[in-house]
Design a protein around this motif. Structure first.
Motif, mmCIF file in Angstrom:
data_model
loop_
_atom_site.group_PDB
_atom_site.id
_atom_site.type_symbol
_atom_site.label_atom_id
_atom_site.label_comp_id
_atom_site.label_asym_id
_atom_site.label_seq_id
_atom_site.Cartn_x
_atom_site.Cartn_y
_atom_site.Cartn_z
ATOM 1 N N PRO A 69 -13.512 36.340 -6.349
ATOM 2 C CA PRO A 69 -12.649 37.270 -5.593
ATOM 3 C C PRO A 69 -11.695 36.560 -4.632
ATOM 4 O O PRO A 69 -10.641 37.109 -4.306
ATOM 5 N N HIS A 70 -12.046 35.363 -4.185
ATOM 6 C CA HIS A 70 -11.132 34.590 -3.330
ATOM 7 C C HIS A 70 -9.979 34.031 -4.150
ATOM 8 O O HIS A 70 -8.840 33.938 -3.680
ATOM 9 N N PRO B 165 -9.965 43.162 6.380
ATOM 10 C CA PRO B 165 -9.016 43.770 7.313
ATOM 11 C C PRO B 165 -8.417 42.786 8.306
ATOM 12 O O PRO B 165 -7.357 43.023 8.852
ATOM 13 N N GLN B 166 -9.079 41.633 8.483
ATOM 14 C CA GLN B 166 -8.610 40.705 9.493
ATOM 15 C C GLN B 166 -7.621 39.677 8.948
ATOM 16 O O GLN B 166 -6.763 39.206 9.655
ATOM 17 N N ALA B 167 -7.786 39.332 7.703
ATOM 18 C CA ALA B 167 -6.942 38.298 7.114
ATOM 19 C C ALA B 167 -5.478 38.652 7.333
ATOM 20 O O ALA B 167 -4.641 37.789 7.572
ATOM 21 N N ASP B 168 -5.236 39.966 7.271
ATOM 22 C CA ASP B 168 -3.862 40.416 7.301
ATOM 23 C C ASP B 168 -3.155 40.080 8.604
ATOM 24 O O ASP B 168 -2.031 39.593 8.617
ATOM 25 N N MET C 34 -8.814 35.350 -6.909
ATOM 26 C CA MET C 34 -7.982 36.479 -7.339
ATOM 27 C C MET C 34 -7.164 37.063 -6.185
ATOM 28 O O MET C 34 -6.277 37.882 -6.413
ATOM 29 N N GLY C 35 -7.539 36.714 -4.949
ATOM 30 C CA GLY C 35 -6.871 37.297 -3.788
ATOM 31 C C GLY C 35 -7.512 38.599 -3.317
ATOM 32 O O GLY C 35 -7.062 39.187 -2.335
ATOM 33 N N TRP C 36 -8.596 39.048 -3.986
ATOM 34 C CA TRP C 36 -9.245 40.297 -3.580
ATOM 35 C C TRP C 36 -10.013 40.135 -2.276
ATOM 36 O O TRP C 36 -10.108 41.082 -1.495
ATOM 37 N N ALA C 37 -10.580 38.964 -2.034
ATOM 38 C CA ALA C 37 -11.299 38.740 -0.769
ATOM 39 C C ALA C 37 -10.321 38.836 0.393
ATOM 40 O O ALA C 37 -10.644 39.366 1.448
ATOM 41 N N GLN C 38 -9.123 38.302 0.174
ATOM 42 C CA GLN C 38 -8.097 38.341 1.223
ATOM 43 C C GLN C 38 -7.558 39.768 1.395
ATOM 44 O O GLN C 38 -7.330 40.213 2.519
ATOM 45 N N SER C 39 -7.372 40.499 0.293
ATOM 46 C CA SER C 39 -6.753 41.827 0.401
ATOM 47 C C SER C 39 -7.730 42.873 0.928
ATOM 48 O O SER C 39 -7.309 43.892 1.458
ATOM 49 N N THR C 40 -9.041 42.619 0.783
ATOM 50 C CA THR C 40 -10.019 43.594 1.288
ATOM 51 C C THR C 40 -10.517 43.241 2.676
ATOM 52 O O THR C 40 -11.307 43.981 3.250
#
Lengths: 176, 176, 176, 176
Positions: free
Chosen positions: D157-158, D168-171, D160-166
């Protein structure tokens, strides 16, 4: 209603897309929204989903976004998806106008059926108002299905709000 | 005792609820609490749980919260739950007054038994003081059970405190 | 060498302990340490482990910490542990003095053998210098083993440093 | 293009290495890069991978980094890898010069074939320009394969970018 960090934020977008001969299938997680209760704590307002997008092919690796159709897998439908054994199949029915005047006019059904190497994922959309019937079928290989299973399993606690509620830090963000 | 971030925080609340004909079943993770030792490090004070709440139906999709009964799955009971194979069953017994004067007066038992599509989850509460015996049974489909298994597996390291102890950032929060 | 957040921090401690008639078994993750290379990036200096601690019983639910024995499961041994099928067994050998003058004088072996409900986890420590031989055996139920498998699987990427290297935020902490 | 935290950061590096008689095999996750769209949100620019590095042995536990060969497992190839059952095999083909003038001149194939305890992982590199053909084979035990499966599943998931998109803080980090 707002995100777990207490604001409507510019989001990172990441999907998983499969491009096949007749159609493309993309999957992306949709996070829940949260709201503050009178008692001061934060609770899930609207649960998240895995949004599936189907687009028909209109040429060599070109797909028509204008004619896309969506299907939002609920938490329990994701449970069905990730627990599919080899040879199993399942089917889900959605009415996008449920509880409204147009209830029953549009029917969407998503079916997952086994084939030699993986599954056929098909979306059927019947619109009684427009008198249309669209059907998309995307063959998903065992490897692609394994990616979806792993990614959907990872996303599930985030979609349910459990990742946010068990993260000691997410909370303090709600106070900004 | 306080949370992993060093304060009693306003929390995000998220559950997973199944509404059936005779009763509703909700599950939500309860995080451990932490305390500071004399040697200056932080340790788990009280381990977390998955709190199951049963409420009886009192009408069309209406459930009576006044008559709810709780059952807190311990870490090892969660281990039992997530390793249940198809056709397996298990049963747990709790005495909410254990080690007190009223030990043995109230007995709670939770049983999980297979049916055609999923499991029956039943809670039985016998209260010798009030001379009452309440029983809730909720049929959980295979898909709903898959959601619970995935969500409980995700929550387990948070409930044990391992997610907090392996997170390099959680720690610095303990210093605020 | 320092932690992933760039300092030696006061840590949160959380274990999983099983108390049985003859001995207690505790498991706790040990994080890797990191060091800065000349080229300016941070790399794993010493990999982590799952530390198993055995303590002999000296009375009703009392265990002797003075007589404890440790066994640190390496990353690959954890891989063996979490992939054990029902009825499988495995055995690991450690020499705490390997590469030193006392190499071969102390031998530790950890064995995991199936029984009716779960596994027997045994540690044998032979010390040729002290002429001692200690043996601990803890019966681990299927449910307790499921907790260990889930917790060890969760901890594995943290122990390998992959959780830290894939976390976009951990890094900025190294700059404080 | 930049990292999920909005900058090119000094990174934490962690791999998983297996040292065998004829060659060493290392695996390390490569995170995706992100870019800002005109509409103001952040999306995956280039997806990540698991980078496999093979190095030939040139003595007792010494390996030649000068002669290393790389193979970047894509998201779907990782799906294939983590869903391999006992006795299954798979093979992937890469052309590092695809879409360029030299297309077809260098061919890399990675094969995973079962043996008694685990799998043989082999990389074959044929270079028509240099008239060379290199082959590396590393026997991976069941325990080592279980570590790779668990670590690759965690990393997926990291990547694929899903860990980043899910998260809330990464953003909010993207705003620095």
């Amino acid at each position: 209603s707002y995100g777990a960090d207490g604001r409507i934020s510019s989001r990172i977008f990441a999907d998983y897309s499969i491009f096949k001969g007749k159609a493309a299938l993309s999957a992306t997680p949709v996070l829940p929204t949260f709201s503050k209760t009178d008692s001061g704590y934060t609770k899930v307002d609207r649960r998240g989903a895995i949004m599936l997008t189907f687009r028909p092919a209109i040429g060599e690796r070109k797909y028509d976004s204008e004619k896309k159709q969506l299907f939002a897998l609920s938490v329990t439908e994701i449970g069905s998806f990730i627990s599919l054994g080899p040879g199993d199949s399942c089917e889900f029915y959605h009415d996008p106008s449920v509880m409204s005047r147009d209830a029953g006019q549009v029917r969407k059904s998503l079916s997952i059926k086994p084939h030699t190497d993986g599954y056929f994922v098909s979306l059927n959309v019947t619109n009684n108002i427009l008198k249309t019937n669209e059907r998309f079928t995307v063959p998903v290989t065992t490897a692609e299905f394994a990616v979806m299973r792993a990614a959907f399993s990872f996303a599930l606690p985030h979609i349910m709000g459990w990742a946010q509620s068990t993260n000691p830090q997410a909370d303090s963000f709600g106070k900004d």
